[in-house]
Scaffold this active site. Structure first.
Site, PDB file in Angstrom:
ATOM      1  N   THR A  27       0.817  -1.212   0.000  1.00  0.00           N
ATOM      2  CA  THR A  27       0.000   0.000   0.000  1.00  0.00           C
ATOM      3  C   THR A  27       0.852   1.264   0.000  1.00  0.00           C
ATOM      4  OG1 THR A  27      -1.732  -1.158   1.187  1.00  0.00           O
ATOM      5  CG2 THR A  27      -1.805   1.244   1.239  1.00  0.00           C
ATOM      6  N   PRO A  49       0.440   5.850  -0.504  1.00  0.00           N
ATOM      7  CA  PRO A  49      -0.484   6.976  -0.676  1.00  0.00           C
ATOM      8  C   PRO A  49      -0.881   7.079  -2.153  1.00  0.00           C
ATOM      9  CG  PRO A  49       1.417   7.618   0.644  1.00  0.00           C
ATOM     10  CD  PRO A  49       1.732   6.273   0.069  1.00  0.00           C
ATOM     11  N   THR A  82       1.425  -3.270   8.077  1.00  0.00           N
ATOM     12  CA  THR A  82       1.237  -4.060   9.289  1.00  0.00           C
ATOM     13  C   THR A  82       2.547  -4.708   9.725  1.00  0.00           C
ATOM     14  OG1 THR A  82      -1.053  -4.520   8.705  1.00  0.00           O
ATOM     15  CG2 THR A  82      -0.031  -5.985  10.302  1.00  0.00           C
ATOM     16  N   GLU A 109      -6.980  -4.971   2.527  1.00  0.00           N
ATOM     17  CA  GLU A 109      -7.079  -6.102   1.586  1.00  0.00           C
ATOM     18  C   GLU A 109      -8.117  -5.825   0.492  1.00  0.00           C
ATOM     19  OE1 GLU A 109      -5.314  -9.143   2.169  1.00  0.00           O
ATOM     20  OE2 GLU A 109      -4.529  -8.618   4.134  1.00  0.00           O
TER      21      GLU A 109
END
Length: 401
Positions: free
Chosen positions: A139, A141, A171, A378
């Site tokens: 992920t 921005p 994570t 996800e």
């Protein structure tokens, strides 16, 4: 927990763990969650950390590698078994599973499915034991649910690759020893996303992990921004030894992960239901248990119906994925329904509890905050709808039209 003999995994369709052994594993994990973790949920929430002794017990039980094949030191659960375990883990603070979720899920599965034999041998045994925590660095921005918008780049320099860019909401980033990093190696053209996957140890020069994010819920899980500034890695870091596998690895791992997130949602909803039934049976209004009131019973009925439907959907999606019958649409259907259902379940649970449900340290208050994230990571609910709807339209097109 039962010690499992080493037996090379076939990776699909044939689990390493027989049903009777898995039943024992599931029973022990369920007992651990209900008797060891649930009583310490307030401690986890207030300290924003999973206690070290619980982490040690998790490692001893083999949970850091329950979905890693046995030949690399894991328990070797297949996806059908994984979701049964995950529904039990979802019954308590989601930060518990988050601690070892990426090892078993989207990070570890990239190596299981796409790594070279050398990469698997180097990393998977330590991932399975918990000696290495792996983070899935996808992920960014502006490039969350759609990896095609990725801006992190990897440029060849001789035999090496130089990675530049930043990732967010990663994570376990503050605790990771290994980042599974997705980076653009060329412009996207048609179906070629131009994305490759690299294994980057956290101590590599140029890797910088930001401060731990402060989140609405899921206290005890640790996410952070990760920056890659001129990070140089050798050819052995390229997952699969081939730039072509990157986007496929991302999509396959995310699809599998969506079923697991759906299972977590079902576990959360079951806990919300149990707490609501218990409260409705004991709390009184005017001397009458509130569970005697028909409108409260209606809310409990809606909770029960959602949990039953979600559990059936998770099991069906896991079976379809494990057999290869549907590895794209069914995961999105399960994630969309179950995470939306869990959000409604948490809301109903607070309503059943009335003002008590709004108080901190009441389980349904924590659940209400925890489950909100399930509809975001996800792949958001909106992305799942696009995947499902697009597949339906494509399936209805007349060939050649």
């Amino acid at each position: 927990m039962t010690t499992l003999a080493s037996d090379p995994s076939t990776y699909a369709g044939n689990p390493d763990v027989p049903d009777d052994v898995f039943a024992d594993v599931l029973a022990q994990v369920t007992d651990f969650v209900r008797t060891r973790v649930v009583p310490r949920e307030t401690e986890i929430m207030t300290t924003d950390a999973v206690p070290a002794d619980l982490r040690a017990q998790v490692a001893e039980m083999g949970l850091f590698g329950y979905a890693i094949p046995q030949e690399w030191g894991g328990l070797g659960l297949d996806l059908v078994q994984d979701v049964e375990l995950t529904m039990q883990l979802g019954y308590t603070c989601l930060s518990l599973r988050s601690m070892f979720g990426t090892n078993n899920g989207i990070a570890g599965q990239v190596l299981v499915g796409y790594g070279t034999e050398e990469q698997r041998a180097r990393w998977l045994p330590d991932i399975a034991s918990g000696a290495v925590v792996a983070s899935f660095a996808l992920t960014e921005p502006g490039a969350g649910s759609n990896p095609a918008g990725m801006r992190t780049t990897a440029v060849r320099d001789g035999d090496d690759w130089v990675i530049d860019g930043s990732k967010c909401f990663i994570t376990n980033a503050p605790d990771a020893q290994l980042f599974v990093v997705f980076a653009r190696v060329r412009p996207a053209v048609g179906k070629d996303a131009g994305i490759a996957v690299f294994l980057v140890p956290s101590e590599t020069p140029g890797v910088e992990v930001g401060a731990k994010d402060v989140k609405m819920g899921q206290e005890g899980s640790r996410t952070a921004e990760v920056t890659f500034a001129g990070v140089r890695v050798g050819p052995e870091a390229l997952v699969g030894g081939d730039v072509e596998v990157g986007y496929r690895a991302a999509m396959t791992s995310l699809a599998r992960g969506r079923i697991v997130v759906a299972a977590m949602a079902v576990g959360c909803a079951q806990r919300a239901l149990d707490e609501s039934v218990s409260y409705a049976a004991s709390a009184t209004q005017g001397g009458t248990p509130i569970g005697e009131f028909q409108l409260v019973q209606a809310m409990l009925a809606d909770l029960q119906t959602g949990v039953h439907a979600g559990r059936a959907l998770v099991r069906d999606a896991a079976r379809l994925y494990a057999t290869g019958a549907d590895t794209r649409v069914a995961p999105s259907v399960a994630k969309l329904y179950c995470t939306e259902m869990a959000g409604k379940a948490a809301d109903l649970a607070v309503q059943v509890h009335g003002g008590t449900g709004y108080m901190r340290e009441v389980p349904v208050e924590r659940i209400y905050r925890d489950v909100r994230l399930l509809r975001l990571y996800e792949g958001t609910s909106e992305i799942q709808r696009l995947i499902i709807g697009g597949a339906l339209v494509r399936g209805a097109r007349v060939p050649g039209a």
